[in-house]
Design an enzyme around this catalytic site. Structure first.
Site, short mmCIF file in Angstrom:
data_model
loop_
_atom_site.label_atom_id
_atom_site.label_comp_id
_atom_site.label_asym_id
_atom_site.label_seq_id
_atom_site.Cartn_x
_atom_site.Cartn_y
_atom_site.Cartn_z
N GLY A 82 14.60 26.09 16.01
CA GLY A 82 14.22 27.50 16.14
C GLY A 82 13.09 27.63 17.15
O GLY A 82 13.04 28.59 17.93
N ASN A 162 7.75 34.35 7.64
CA ASN A 162 7.84 33.08 6.92
C ASN A 162 6.81 32.95 5.80
O ASN A 162 6.98 32.16 4.89
CB ASN A 162 7.71 31.89 7.88
CG ASN A 162 6.62 32.07 8.90
OD1 ASN A 162 6.63 33.03 9.67
ND2 ASN A 162 5.66 31.17 8.90
N GLN A 190 13.93 32.84 9.44
CA GLN A 190 13.79 33.01 7.99
C GLN A 190 14.83 33.97 7.42
O GLN A 190 15.17 33.91 6.24
CB GLN A 190 12.39 33.51 7.62
CG GLN A 190 11.29 32.50 7.86
CD GLN A 190 11.32 31.32 6.89
OE1 GLN A 190 11.88 31.39 5.80
NE2 GLN A 190 10.71 30.23 7.29
N ALA A 211 18.88 25.61 11.57
CA ALA A 211 19.79 25.17 10.51
C ALA A 211 19.08 24.76 9.23
O ALA A 211 19.61 24.94 8.13
CB ALA A 211 20.63 23.98 11.02
N THR A 248 23.19 15.89 26.09
CA THR A 248 24.30 15.60 25.19
C THR A 248 24.04 16.26 23.84
O THR A 248 22.94 16.17 23.30
CB THR A 248 24.48 14.07 25.04
OG1 THR A 248 24.74 13.55 26.33
CG2 THR A 248 25.61 13.72 24.09
N CYS A 336 3.56 24.87 8.82
CA CYS A 336 2.98 24.36 10.04
C CYS A 336 1.46 24.37 9.98
O CYS A 336 0.80 23.64 10.67
CB CYS A 336 3.43 25.19 11.24
SG CYS A 336 5.20 25.35 11.27
N1 PLP Z 1 10.31 30.83 13.28
C1 PLP Z 1 10.07 31.00 11.98
C2 PLP Z 1 9.91 32.39 11.45
C3 PLP Z 1 9.99 29.91 11.12
O1 PLP Z 1 9.72 30.09 9.83
C4 PLP Z 1 10.14 28.61 11.67
C5 PLP Z 1 9.99 27.42 10.81
O2 PLP Z 1 9.26 27.42 9.84
C6 PLP Z 1 10.41 28.49 13.03
C7 PLP Z 1 10.49 29.61 13.81
C8 PLP Z 1 10.61 27.16 13.67
O3 PLP Z 1 11.91 26.66 13.41
P1 PLP Z 1 12.17 25.10 13.58
O4 PLP Z 1 11.55 24.44 12.39
O5 PLP Z 1 13.67 24.97 13.61
O6 PLP Z 1 11.55 24.70 14.85
#
Ligand code: PLP
Length: 400
Positions: A82, A162, A190, A211, A248, A336
């Site tokens: 994401g 999130n 989310q 995913a 790839t 994070c």
């Molecule tokens: N955007 C939001 C709102 C998220 O909650 C997250 C992951 O916690 C991400 C982006 C990042 O996604 P990814 O973990 O696939 O990099």
């Protein structure tokens, strides 16, 4: 293992209540992925049979994901995450449209994948307006309207938050952007699998997906790019992903994402009903059993599994550790930032005082959560809060 004091010792359980951080891979997803590690390992770019089988598997996954979001398969581009989708959408849109203007609008409550990318654009000389949200965590359409300028080229507003789970009025916000000929991007990482998303109905131009929040594997995401939006490639090399994202393909990841998307589509309404019911029961019980608590964010426009709760006179990290000792996994703020003690920017944005931000915990419920799990967490939580409040050095007279 037991948990609790005195004669009423309880069997210790492992309860995972952090589904917004990540989800376990569902067995059906794993089973679909396994052959692509070993027998069906061909490179999708190879012309012989085993390569073509892989190519077909990627196409099927693309169809399944497109089907979940109401898109056409040619509008779905797989990425590594994401985060990568967010970076691609913001950076390449800004660069491609910079001759029209250098102003970008987003919000103060975005995930760091957007916040930090916006900061990079600022360093490059773009101007970013960071929209305020209300106490409920919602972006007001009027606030967006007022921020738009003749040189605005992109609006990026997350579909669902999130930390507090707030679901934004995306159709209305996208409409405002389009009335002003501005590209509209939404980070739907989310929201996917938790909210009905139809990109055509909502009229979204770009949308980021991942995913591992929908019972698929980690390290695979996607960017939806509406047909006709000319977003430049951001990784150069081979012709993969319709020449927009070279490298790839993560074949097993893509297969897993596709299967998870298919299941999410089939299960969406049952998932929403089951998880909302457990979440509401949890919130009702927490507020009944524990004094001095409040729920953060809108209750009405909220992700089904999200309960973000502030426990006054408590250090969230201490509560997290006590719960962990009881086998319960939860999070303070977003995953994070869970290793950092900086107060959550999201809770700050909705006006939660800093001292109380430190006493806030995010519980997120998912498909494998049971009522017994919730009852167990309620007991562990009541006991832990009581214990911490007894020994708390933070005085109730300190003005909280
Ligand atoms: N955007 C939001 C709102 C998220 O909650 C997250 C992951 O916690 C991400 C982006 C990042 O996604 P990814 O973990 O696939 O990099």
């Amino acid at each position: 293992m037991t948990y609790g004091n005195g004669s009423e010792k309880k069997e210790k359980r492992q309860v995972y209540l952090d589904y917004s951080a990540t989800t376990p891979v569902k067995d059906e997803v794993l089973q679909e992925m396994i052959p692509y590690f070993t027998q069906k390992f061909g490179n999708p770019s190879s012309l012989y049979t085993v390569g073509q089988e892989s190519k077909n598997a990627v196409s099927l996954a693309r169809e399944r994901l497109a089907n979940l979001i109401g898109a056409q398969p040619r509008e779905v581009f797989f990425t590594s995450s994401g985060t990568e989708a967010d970076n691609w959408a913001l950076i390449e849109t800004a660069h491609a449209r910079s001759s029209k203007g250098r102003h970008v609008i987003t919000t103060k409550i975005e995930h760091h994948a957007i916040l930090h990318t916006g900061e990079v654009l600022e360093k490059e000389g773009f101007e970013v307006t960071w929209l305020d949200v209300g106490k409920d965590g919602l972006v007001s359409p009027d606030v967006l309207r007022a921020a738009i300028r003749p040189d605005t080229i992109l609006v990026s507003i997350m579909f669902a938050n999130n930390e507090i789970g707030t679901i934004q009025p995306i159709a209305e916000l996208a409409k405002i952007a389009h009335e002003n000929e501005i590209i509209f991007h939404s980070d739907a990482v989310q929201a996917l699998g938790n909210v009905m998303i139809d990109v055509t109905e909502l009229d979204i131009d770009l949308m980021s997906l991942s995913a591992h929040k929908i019972y698929g594997p980690k390290g695979i995401g996607a960017l939806y790019i509406k047909h006709g939006i000319n977003l430049p490639a951001h990784i150069y090399g081979g012709a993969q992903e319709m020449k927009k994202r070279a490298g790839t393909e993560n074949l097993t990841g893509i297969v897993g994402f596709g299967k998870a998307a298919e299941l999410a589509k089939i299960n969406l309404s049952d998932h929403v009903i089951q998880v909302t019911e457990l979440r509401n029961y949890f919130i009702e019980q927490v507020t009944e059993r524990i004094e001095d608590v409040f729920v953060n964010g809108s209750m009405e426009h909220r992700l089904p599994g999200n309960a973000n709760i502030t426990f006054k006179y408590i250090e969230g990290e201490a509560l997290l550790l006590l719960l962990d000792m009881a086998g319960v996994a939860v999070s303070t703020g977003s995953a994070c930032s869970s290793t950092s003690l900086a107060p959550s920017h999201v809770l700050e944005s909705i006006g939660v005082p800093v001292e109380m931000i430190h006493g806030s915990i995010r519980f997120t419920i998912g498909d494998f959560t049971t009522k017994e799990d919730i009852d167990y967490v309620l007991e562990a939580l009541s006991e832990s809060v009581l214990k911490l409040r007894k020994i708390s050095s933070v005085s109730r007279d300190s003005g909280w």
